[in-house]
Design a protein around this motif. Structure first.
Motif, PDB file in Angstrom:
ATOM      1  N   PRO A  78     -58.291 -64.587 -31.199  1.00  0.00           N
ATOM      2  CA  PRO A  78     -57.238 -63.574 -31.328  1.00  0.00           C
ATOM      3  C   PRO A  78     -57.193 -62.626 -30.132  1.00  0.00           C
ATOM      4  O   PRO A  78     -58.196 -62.412 -29.454  1.00  0.00           O
ATOM      5  N   VAL A  79     -56.000 -62.098 -29.887  1.00  0.00           N
ATOM      6  CA  VAL A  79     -55.804 -61.053 -28.881  1.00  0.00           C
ATOM      7  C   VAL A  79     -55.284 -59.842 -29.643  1.00  0.00           C
ATOM      8  O   VAL A  79     -54.222 -59.896 -30.259  1.00  0.00           O
ATOM      9  N   ARG A  80     -56.057 -58.769 -29.621  1.00  0.00           N
ATOM     10  CA  ARG A  80     -55.694 -57.552 -30.353  1.00  0.00           C
ATOM     11  C   ARG A  80     -55.463 -56.416 -29.368  1.00  0.00           C
ATOM     12  O   ARG A  80     -56.350 -56.089 -28.584  1.00  0.00           O
ATOM     13  N   ASP A  81     -54.277 -55.844 -29.408  1.00  0.00           N
ATOM     14  CA  ASP A  81     -53.904 -54.745 -28.506  1.00  0.00           C
ATOM     15  C   ASP A  81     -54.114 -55.127 -27.046  1.00  0.00           C
ATOM     16  O   ASP A  81     -54.570 -54.321 -26.233  1.00  0.00           O
ATOM     17  N   GLY A  82     -53.820 -56.394 -26.717  1.00  0.00           N
ATOM     18  CA  GLY A  82     -53.956 -56.868 -25.344  1.00  0.00           C
ATOM     19  C   GLY A  82     -55.363 -57.215 -24.920  1.00  0.00           C
ATOM     20  O   GLY A  82     -55.601 -57.540 -23.774  1.00  0.00           O
ATOM     21  N   ILE A  83     -56.312 -57.161 -25.860  1.00  0.00           N
ATOM     22  CA  ILE A  83     -57.718 -57.433 -25.546  1.00  0.00           C
ATOM     23  C   ILE A  83     -58.158 -58.716 -26.247  1.00  0.00           C
ATOM     24  O   ILE A  83     -58.127 -58.796 -27.480  1.00  0.00           O
ATOM     25  N   PRO A  84     -58.579 -59.736 -25.485  1.00  0.00           N
ATOM     26  CA  PRO A  84     -59.062 -60.970 -26.103  1.00  0.00           C
ATOM     27  C   PRO A  84     -60.373 -60.724 -26.858  1.00  0.00           C
ATOM     28  O   PRO A  84     -61.284 -60.086 -26.346  1.00  0.00           O
ATOM     29  N   VAL A  85     -60.447 -61.226 -28.068  1.00  0.00           N
ATOM     30  CA  VAL A  85     -61.660 -61.119 -28.880  1.00  0.00           C
ATOM     31  C   VAL A  85     -62.350 -62.479 -28.791  1.00  0.00           C
ATOM     32  O   VAL A  85     -62.043 -63.397 -29.542  1.00  0.00           O
ATOM     33  N   LEU A  86     -63.269 -62.606 -27.831  1.00  0.00           N
ATOM     34  CA  LEU A  86     -63.908 -63.896 -27.552  1.00  0.00           C
ATOM     35  C   LEU A  86     -65.234 -64.039 -28.291  1.00  0.00           C
ATOM     36  O   LEU A  86     -66.281 -64.274 -27.700  1.00  0.00           O
ATOM     37  N   LEU A  87     -65.161 -63.920 -29.588  1.00  0.00           N
ATOM     38  CA  LEU A  87     -66.316 -64.113 -30.456  1.00  0.00           C
ATOM     39  C   LEU A  87     -66.073 -65.363 -31.286  1.00  0.00           C
ATOM     40  O   LEU A  87     -65.030 -65.490 -31.945  1.00  0.00           O
ATOM     41  N   VAL A  88     -67.019 -66.295 -31.259  1.00  0.00           N
ATOM     42  CA  VAL A  88     -66.858 -67.542 -32.000  1.00  0.00           C
ATOM     43  C   VAL A  88     -66.654 -67.259 -33.482  1.00  0.00           C
ATOM     44  O   VAL A  88     -65.867 -67.934 -34.147  1.00  0.00           O
ATOM     45  N   ASP A  89     -67.300 -66.218 -34.005  1.00  0.00           N
ATOM     46  CA  ASP A  89     -67.144 -65.857 -35.417  1.00  0.00           C
ATOM     47  C   ASP A  89     -65.729 -65.394 -35.749  1.00  0.00           C
ATOM     48  O   ASP A  89     -65.310 -65.466 -36.904  1.00  0.00           O
ATOM     49  N   GLU A  90     -64.987 -64.902 -34.770  1.00  0.00           N
ATOM     50  CA  GLU A  90     -63.610 -64.428 -34.962  1.00  0.00           C
ATOM     51  C   GLU A  90     -62.582 -65.518 -34.712  1.00  0.00           C
ATOM     52  O   GLU A  90     -61.417 -65.365 -35.030  1.00  0.00           O
ATOM     53  N   ALA A  91     -63.000 -66.638 -34.120  1.00  0.00           N
ATOM     54  CA  ALA A  91     -62.085 -67.729 -33.772  1.00  0.00           C
ATOM     55  C   ALA A  91     -61.777 -68.574 -34.996  1.00  0.00           C
ATOM     56  O   ALA A  91     -62.520 -68.592 -35.968  1.00  0.00           O
ATOM     57  N   ALA A  92     -60.659 -69.281 -34.907  1.00  0.00           N
ATOM     58  CA  ALA A  92     -60.249 -70.192 -35.964  1.00  0.00           C
ATOM     59  C   ALA A  92     -59.777 -71.490 -35.317  1.00  0.00           C
ATOM     60  O   ALA A  92     -59.359 -71.490 -34.166  1.00  0.00           O
ATOM     61  N   PRO A  93     -59.842 -72.592 -36.059  1.00  0.00           N
ATOM     62  CA  PRO A  93     -59.319 -73.837 -35.505  1.00  0.00           C
ATOM     63  C   PRO A  93     -57.846 -73.669 -35.136  1.00  0.00           C
ATOM     64  O   PRO A  93     -57.104 -72.953 -35.813  1.00  0.00           O
ATOM     65  N   GLN A  94     -57.435 -74.311 -34.064  1.00  0.00           N
ATOM     66  CA  GLN A  94     -56.065 -74.197 -33.571  1.00  0.00           C
ATOM     67  C   GLN A  94     -55.080 -74.553 -34.671  1.00  0.00           C
ATOM     68  O   GLN A  94     -55.255 -75.539 -35.374  1.00  0.00           O
ATOM     69  N   GLY A  95     -54.072 -73.702 -34.847  1.00  0.00           N
ATOM     70  CA  GLY A  95     -53.054 -73.943 -35.859  1.00  0.00           C
ATOM     71  C   GLY A  95     -53.411 -73.423 -37.225  1.00  0.00           C
ATOM     72  O   GLY A  95     -52.630 -73.492 -38.149  1.00  0.00           O
ATOM     73  N   SER A  96     -54.598 -72.872 -37.380  1.00  0.00           N
ATOM     74  CA  SER A  96     -55.032 -72.354 -38.671  1.00  0.00           C
ATOM     75  C   SER A  96     -54.327 -71.041 -38.980  1.00  0.00           C
ATOM     76  O   SER A  96     -54.170 -70.203 -38.110  1.00  0.00           O
TER      77      SER A  96
END
Length: 65
Positions: A43-61
Motif C-alpha cells: 500500500p501507498v498511504r499519503d504518498g508514502i510506500p508501506v514496504l512491510l511484508v506484513d502489510e502487503a497482500a497478493p496482487q489483486g486481493s
C-alpha cells in the motif's frame, strides 16, 4: 499522490528484491512486485510506500489497502 520516479528506481520488493511497479493511479494506491513468483502489492498511504511484508497482500486481493 504518485511516488517520485527517482524513488521508485531504487525501491525493491522486501520479500524477493524484484523491482516494484507504480500503481498509485489505481484505487487503492499500491506498488506491485514485478516478480511472477511473488507478486505482492504494497500500500501507498499519503504518498508514502508501506514496504512491510506484513502489510502487503497478493496482487489483486481486496485486502491490498
Amino acid at each position: 499522490m504518485p511516488v517520485e520516479a527517482s524513488l521508485l528506481e531504487i525501491l525493491a520488493c522486501p520479500a524477493c528484491h524484484a523491482p516494484l511497479e507504480d500503481r498509485t493511479a489505481a484505487d487503492p494506491a499500491t506498488l506491485v512486485c514485478t516478480s511472477g513468483d511473488c507478486g505482492l502489492a504494497y500500500p501507498v498511504r499519503d504518498g508514502i510506500p508501506v514496504l512491510l511484508v506484513d502489510e502487503a497482500a497478493p496482487q489483486g486481493s481486496p485486502t491490498a489497502a
